[in-house]
Write a protein that holds these residues in place. Structure first.
Motif, PDB file in Angstrom:
ATOM      1  N   GLU A 298       0.838  -1.211   0.000  1.00  0.00           N
ATOM      2  CA  GLU A 298       0.000   0.000   0.000  1.00  0.00           C
ATOM      3  C   GLU A 298       0.863   1.246   0.000  1.00  0.00           C
ATOM      4  N   LEU A 299       1.854   1.199   0.864  1.00  0.00           N
ATOM      5  CA  LEU A 299       2.723   2.352   1.032  1.00  0.00           C
ATOM      6  C   LEU A 299       3.497   2.630  -0.253  1.00  0.00           C
ATOM      7  N   ILE A 300       3.918   1.557  -0.901  1.00  0.00           N
ATOM      8  CA  ILE A 300       4.671   1.707  -2.152  1.00  0.00           C
ATOM      9  C   ILE A 300       3.780   2.348  -3.205  1.00  0.00           C
ATOM     10  N   GLU A 301       2.554   1.875  -3.277  1.00  0.00           N
ATOM     11  CA  GLU A 301       1.605   2.449  -4.238  1.00  0.00           C
ATOM     12  C   GLU A 301       1.361   3.915  -3.945  1.00  0.00           C
ATOM     13  N   MET A 302       1.194   4.195  -2.649  1.00  0.00           N
ATOM     14  CA  MET A 302       0.862   5.558  -2.254  1.00  0.00           C
ATOM     15  C   MET A 302       1.951   6.541  -2.656  1.00  0.00           C
ATOM     16  N   LYS A 303       3.170   6.070  -2.652  1.00  0.00           N
ATOM     17  CA  LYS A 303       4.285   6.948  -3.025  1.00  0.00           C
ATOM     18  C   LYS A 303       4.568   6.889  -4.520  1.00  0.00           C
ATOM     19  N   SER A 304       3.663   6.228  -5.269  1.00  0.00           N
ATOM     20  CA  SER A 304       3.822   6.069  -6.718  1.00  0.00           C
ATOM     21  C   SER A 304       5.185   5.485  -7.081  1.00  0.00           C
ATOM     22  N   ILE A 305       5.581   4.496  -6.327  1.00  0.00           N
ATOM     23  CA  ILE A 305       6.864   3.845  -6.609  1.00  0.00           C
ATOM     24  C   ILE A 305       6.597   2.564  -7.385  1.00  0.00           C
ATOM     25  N   THR A 306       7.407   2.333  -8.405  1.00  0.00           N
ATOM     26  CA  THR A 306       7.266   1.102  -9.173  1.00  0.00           C
ATOM     27  C   THR A 306       8.107   0.015  -8.507  1.00  0.00           C
ATOM     28  N   LEU A 307       7.457  -1.100  -8.216  1.00  0.00           N
ATOM     29  CA  LEU A 307       8.169  -2.192  -7.542  1.00  0.00           C
ATOM     30  C   LEU A 307       8.405  -3.319  -8.533  1.00  0.00           C
ATOM     31  N   ARG A 308       9.651  -3.713  -8.658  1.00  0.00           N
ATOM     32  CA  ARG A 308       9.967  -4.867  -9.505  1.00  0.00           C
ATOM     33  C   ARG A 308      10.583  -5.933  -8.615  1.00  0.00           C
ATOM     34  N   THR A 309      10.050  -7.137  -8.701  1.00  0.00           N
ATOM     35  CA  THR A 309      10.605  -8.187  -7.843  1.00  0.00           C
ATOM     36  C   THR A 309      11.035  -9.371  -8.677  1.00  0.00           C
ATOM     37  N   GLN A 310      12.032 -10.028  -8.190  1.00  0.00           N
ATOM     38  CA  GLN A 310      12.534 -11.234  -8.839  1.00  0.00           C
ATOM     39  C   GLN A 310      12.899 -12.158  -7.688  1.00  0.00           C
ATOM     40  N   ILE A 332      13.416  -2.859   3.109  1.00  0.00           N
ATOM     41  CA  ILE A 332      12.421  -2.411   2.136  1.00  0.00           C
ATOM     42  C   ILE A 332      11.833  -1.066   2.543  1.00  0.00           C
ATOM     43  N   SER A 333      11.592  -0.886   3.844  1.00  0.00           N
ATOM     44  CA  SER A 333      11.005   0.405   4.221  1.00  0.00           C
ATOM     45  C   SER A 333      12.020   1.531   4.049  1.00  0.00           C
ATOM     46  N   ASN A 334      13.292   1.213   4.214  1.00  0.00           N
ATOM     47  CA  ASN A 334      14.326   2.202   3.887  1.00  0.00           C
ATOM     48  C   ASN A 334      14.263   2.579   2.416  1.00  0.00           C
ATOM     49  N   ALA A 335      14.099   1.553   1.586  1.00  0.00           N
ATOM     50  CA  ALA A 335      14.050   1.791   0.143  1.00  0.00           C
ATOM     51  C   ALA A 335      12.842   2.652  -0.214  1.00  0.00           C
ATOM     52  N   ILE A 336      11.774   2.522   0.558  1.00  0.00           N
ATOM     53  CA  ILE A 336      10.598   3.359   0.303  1.00  0.00           C
ATOM     54  C   ILE A 336      10.855   4.771   0.811  1.00  0.00           C
ATOM     55  N   HIS A 338      13.564   6.475   1.473  1.00  0.00           N
ATOM     56  CA  HIS A 338      14.594   7.308   0.847  1.00  0.00           C
ATOM     57  C   HIS A 338      14.441   7.356  -0.668  1.00  0.00           C
ATOM     58  N   ASN A 339      13.238   7.038  -1.146  1.00  0.00           N
ATOM     59  CA  ASN A 339      13.003   7.035  -2.575  1.00  0.00           C
ATOM     60  C   ASN A 339      12.525   8.394  -3.053  1.00  0.00           C
ATOM     61  N   LYS A 340      12.464   8.535  -4.378  1.00  0.00           N
ATOM     62  CA  LYS A 340      11.929   9.755  -4.974  1.00  0.00           C
ATOM     63  C   LYS A 340      10.505   9.454  -5.433  1.00  0.00           C
ATOM     64  N   PRO A 341       9.691  10.478  -5.583  1.00  0.00           N
ATOM     65  CA  PRO A 341       8.367  10.232  -6.167  1.00  0.00           C
ATOM     66  C   PRO A 341       8.554   9.622  -7.554  1.00  0.00           C
ATOM     67  N   ASN A 342       7.716   8.657  -7.899  1.00  0.00           N
ATOM     68  CA  ASN A 342       7.794   7.947  -9.176  1.00  0.00           C
ATOM     69  C   ASN A 342       9.114   7.187  -9.338  1.00  0.00           C
ATOM     70  N   GLY A 343       9.725   6.856  -8.261  1.00  0.00           N
ATOM     71  CA  GLY A 343      10.979   6.099  -8.319  1.00  0.00           C
ATOM     72  C   GLY A 343      10.721   4.617  -8.483  1.00  0.00           C
ATOM     73  N   THR A 344      11.772   3.847  -8.355  1.00  0.00           N
ATOM     74  CA  THR A 344      11.617   2.397  -8.485  1.00  0.00           C
ATOM     75  C   THR A 344      12.308   1.684  -7.327  1.00  0.00           C
ATOM     76  N   ILE A 345      11.828   0.483  -7.062  1.00  0.00           N
ATOM     77  CA  ILE A 345      12.501  -0.410  -6.112  1.00  0.00           C
ATOM     78  C   ILE A 345      12.637  -1.764  -6.794  1.00  0.00           C
ATOM     79  N   ASN A 346      13.829  -2.307  -6.765  1.00  0.00           N
ATOM     80  CA  ASN A 346      14.040  -3.663  -7.284  1.00  0.00           C
ATOM     81  C   ASN A 346      14.401  -4.577  -6.123  1.00  0.00           C
TER      82      ASN A 346
ATOM     83  N   LEU B 186       8.064   3.302   9.536  1.00  0.00           N
ATOM     84  CA  LEU B 186       7.303   4.168   8.647  1.00  0.00           C
ATOM     85  C   LEU B 186       7.354   5.583   9.198  1.00  0.00           C
ATOM     86  N   SER B 187       7.919   6.459   8.391  1.00  0.00           N
ATOM     87  CA  SER B 187       8.175   7.780   8.942  1.00  0.00           C
ATOM     88  C   SER B 187       6.952   8.677   8.866  1.00  0.00           C
ATOM     89  N   ASN B 188       6.119   8.497   7.869  1.00  0.00           N
ATOM     90  CA  ASN B 188       4.951   9.396   7.836  1.00  0.00           C
ATOM     91  C   ASN B 188       3.669   8.592   7.805  1.00  0.00           C
TER      92      ASN B 188
END
Lengths: 419, 227
Positions: A298-310, A332-336, A338-346, B186-188
């Motif tokens: 949910e949190l990843i979606e909310m931040k508009s982050i694209t998640l790619r998993t393998q 993973i929460s660190n990756a969220i 410290h991410n940028k809007p519309n960023g990605t996580i692999n 979760l920070s926020n």
């Protein structure tokens, strides 16, 4: 270089110097003795000849090999004893030169001045030198072997308490509450060493224990006051308040929240250091990764982050299951965070490693400091700065490797599984 | 509901007491092992809130006492120790739940209610407020008898609101209630806003009253006076 080797090298250098000097002494002494003996012998021969002459023998009849009897002018200088040596052929038809020692002396016989000289062949200097060098070389060889072997044997014996001490120190860890056991020794230096070590370690342990107890107590004792403050503020929230008051209470609550998070993290770090998570089991880490991604989706979606998993299924890792969750969650929460809007996580999981990559601002501090406690990117004020410290500690406790890097605008944290 | 608070810290005991009194509970407290033992044997409580670290004896031994006396009260342990061993031991000894300090009072209340519902099998798993009905057994929520398609989190959120009616729920406490230990990272609390928004939408879509109001800057409140 080993201590024994050092001793041996020094010993060899000094021994060879002594041997060289000794060789010179032996050489001169031997030559001197040979000469003296030869001269004495020749002289007594000459004396005998002179006696014979006195008794009336004719010099001609006595002119044997090696002897020369010569009548010289009575006024010629008196030769008491004259010795000289030359190199000459020992025998006719032999080419090798030998050392010829000639002794001559003046005699007054029947008023005539005779000079009698006689020579003999003695050992040459290079023959003596050869002999000396030969024997010294043998002595050197024997010394080398004996010293080498005894060094090996003795050093093993003498240095064994030292090696035991080294081993004991190497196995010693402040975190494990074991007494260090140093070997008993009669060598004074080692006794001193062990004494100082024991004293130092005792002090370090006492300090460490005090520090640990303080941290433990501090974080425990803080929980109750924190609970009280939070309760009071929450009760206050329910009384009629204006916006300003509400905001202030909320700010206070936020700080409490942060305090309790820090506290919680520090307690966890303490527990990790105290090895309180000893029950390791072979867990299916793939399931844990899936579960946590699910929690955070949910949190990843909310931040508009694209998640790619393998994610490779059924990857087994020997780790405490709670720790595994905390580890994956933190990464993973660190990756969220410290991410940028519309960023990605692999997220990549194989039987060898777990790799979490995310886009984000370049690191503001040296990469190797990222795992230190309370190090955090200054822009993100909400984080406590203990997440990666916990990750590192978990890896240490569980025997996993951890690497953090920044490449191609991507932060990468790689956790390597053993085996 | 009749509650006994066993907590050696008076201020904390009073906090809990004050909060629960407002909820209309009958609430008593005591500060040590000895008093607690006397009270437990003399009176009947629906629920006992027990601090596991008491000055004159470990709370766990009190648990053993309760067990051996076959006392039927539900037990909620509160502890400064967030250690897994204590948690497991407490639950094995028959505690119904375990809460780590510092906790939100609203969370404590929600847990109490949940324990209470679980213990009383007499059909208390249905919570009703005006047009809203919640079945904690089947995890269904209805507004005007119309079934709401709620996610698990939205359902938990609605339940949390209903248990803590007319109380300000801070975003933190909601986050902690829904996400538990995970909130540490979760920070926020954007996602709290998102969940509340969705929940409101679903309730109003079923012609429910918008009870959930925003308390500016602080959090949310389920306001029973709205109509």
């Amino acid at each position: 270089m080993k201590l024994v080797d050092k001793f041996t090298v020094w010993f060899i250098v000094i021994t060879s110097l002594v041997l060289v000097a000794g060789g010179l002494i032996v050489f001169t002494r031997v030559q001197h003795e040979i000469d003296r003996e030869a001269i004495r012998r020749i002289k007594s021969n000459i004396d005998n000849i002179a006696r014979d002459l006195k008794q009336g023998k004719k010099p001609e009849g006595m002119a044997i090999n090696y002897v020369e009897i010569k009548e010289i002018a009575p006024g010629a200088p008196w030769i008491h004893l004259n010795v000289y040596d030359t190199m000459a052929v020992y025998r006719p038809r032999m080419t090798a030169l030998d050392r010829k020692l000639t002794v001559e002396s003046s005699y007054l016989i029947d008023g005539k001045h005779y000079r009698i000289s006689m020579y003999d062949f003695v050992a040459e200097p290079d023959e003596i030198a050869d002999g000396v060098i030969h024997s010294l070389a043998w002595i050197f060889m024997i010394l080398l072997i004996v010293v080498g072997v005894t060094n090996l044997m003795i050093s093993k014996r003498i240095l064994s308490p030292f090696h035991k001490t080294l081993k004991a120190i190497a196995n010693f860890s402040l975190k494990k509450d074991h007494d260090i056991k140093l070997p008993v020794t009669r060598t004074r230096e080692f006794q001193q060493l062990n004494f100082f070590l024991e004293k130092m370690i005792g002090k370090a342990r006492a300090d460490y224990r005090a520090l640990k107890e303080f941290t433990e107590n501090a974080s425990h004792e803080l929980q109750t006051p924190l609970a009280i403050i939070r309760g009071k503020l929450e009760l206050l929230l329910e009384s009629p308040l204006n916006d300003e008051q509400g905001k202030q209470i909320l700010a206070a609550l936020n700080s409490i929240e942060k305090l309790s998070k820090i506290n919680h993290s520090l307690t966890l770090l303490n527990k990790l250091e105290n090895q309180e998570f000893a029950a390791f089991e072979n867990i299916n880490i793939s399931k844990h990764v899936h579960a946590i991604i699910n929690e955070l989706s949910e949190l990843i979606e909310m931040k508009s982050i694209t998640l790619r998993t393998q994610i490779q299924e059924n990857v087994k890792v020997l780790i405490h299951s709670t720790l595994a969750d905390i580890l994956i969650m933190n990464l993973i929460s660190n990756a969220i965070r410290h991410n940028k809007p519309n960023g990605t996580i692999n997220i990549t999981l194989t039987s060898k490693m777990l790799l979490v990559e995310n886009t984000g601002n370049p690191p503001e501090m040296p990469l190797n400091q990222a795992f230190n406690r309370f190090r955090k990117a200054s822009t993100n004020n909400d984080s406590v700065g203990l997440g990666l410290a916990i990750v590192k500690q978990i890896c240490e406790v569980s025997g996993l490797s951890i690497h953090y890097g920044y490449e191609n605008n991507q932060h990468q944290v790689k956790v390597g599984f053993p085996g | 509901m009749k509650v006994l608070i066993i907590e050696d810290n008076r201020e904390l005991a009073e906090n809990i007491h004050e909060f629960l009194i407002r909820e209309g509970y009958v609430c008593e407290f005591c500060y040590n092992h000895e008093d607690a033992q006397k009270k437990i044997t003399s009176f009947v409580y629906d629920c006992i809130i027990l601090d596991i670290m008491l000055p004159d004896g470990n709370g766990l031994s009190l648990m053993q006492f309760i067990k051996s006396e076959k006392i039927q009260s539900s037990i909620l342990i509160i502890s400064a120790k967030n250690s897994l061993d204590d948690k497991v031991m407490g639950l094995e000894l028959g505690a119904d739940d375990y809460l780590t300090k510092p906790f939100h009072l609203t969370e404590l209340h929600a847990r109490l209610k949940a324990i209470y519902r679980r213990k009383n099998l007499s059909g208390d798993h249905i919570l009703t407020f005006k047009e809203i009905t919640i079945n904690t057994d089947t995890m269904e929520a209805r507004v005007n008898n119309e079934l709401l398609g709620l996610t698990k989190k939205e359902f938990d959120l609605l339940l949390y609101f209903l248990v803590n009616k007319n109380r300000v729920l801070t975003r933190q406490s909601i986050a902690e209630h829904l996400w538990g230990d995970y909130t540490d990272n979760l920070s926020n609390f954007d996602f709290v806003y998102q969940h509340v928004k969705n929940l409101r939408k679903k309730i109003t879509a079923a012609n429910g009253t918008e009870y959930i109001g925003t308390v500016y800057g602080m959090g949310y409140k389920f306001d029973t006076n709205k109509s």
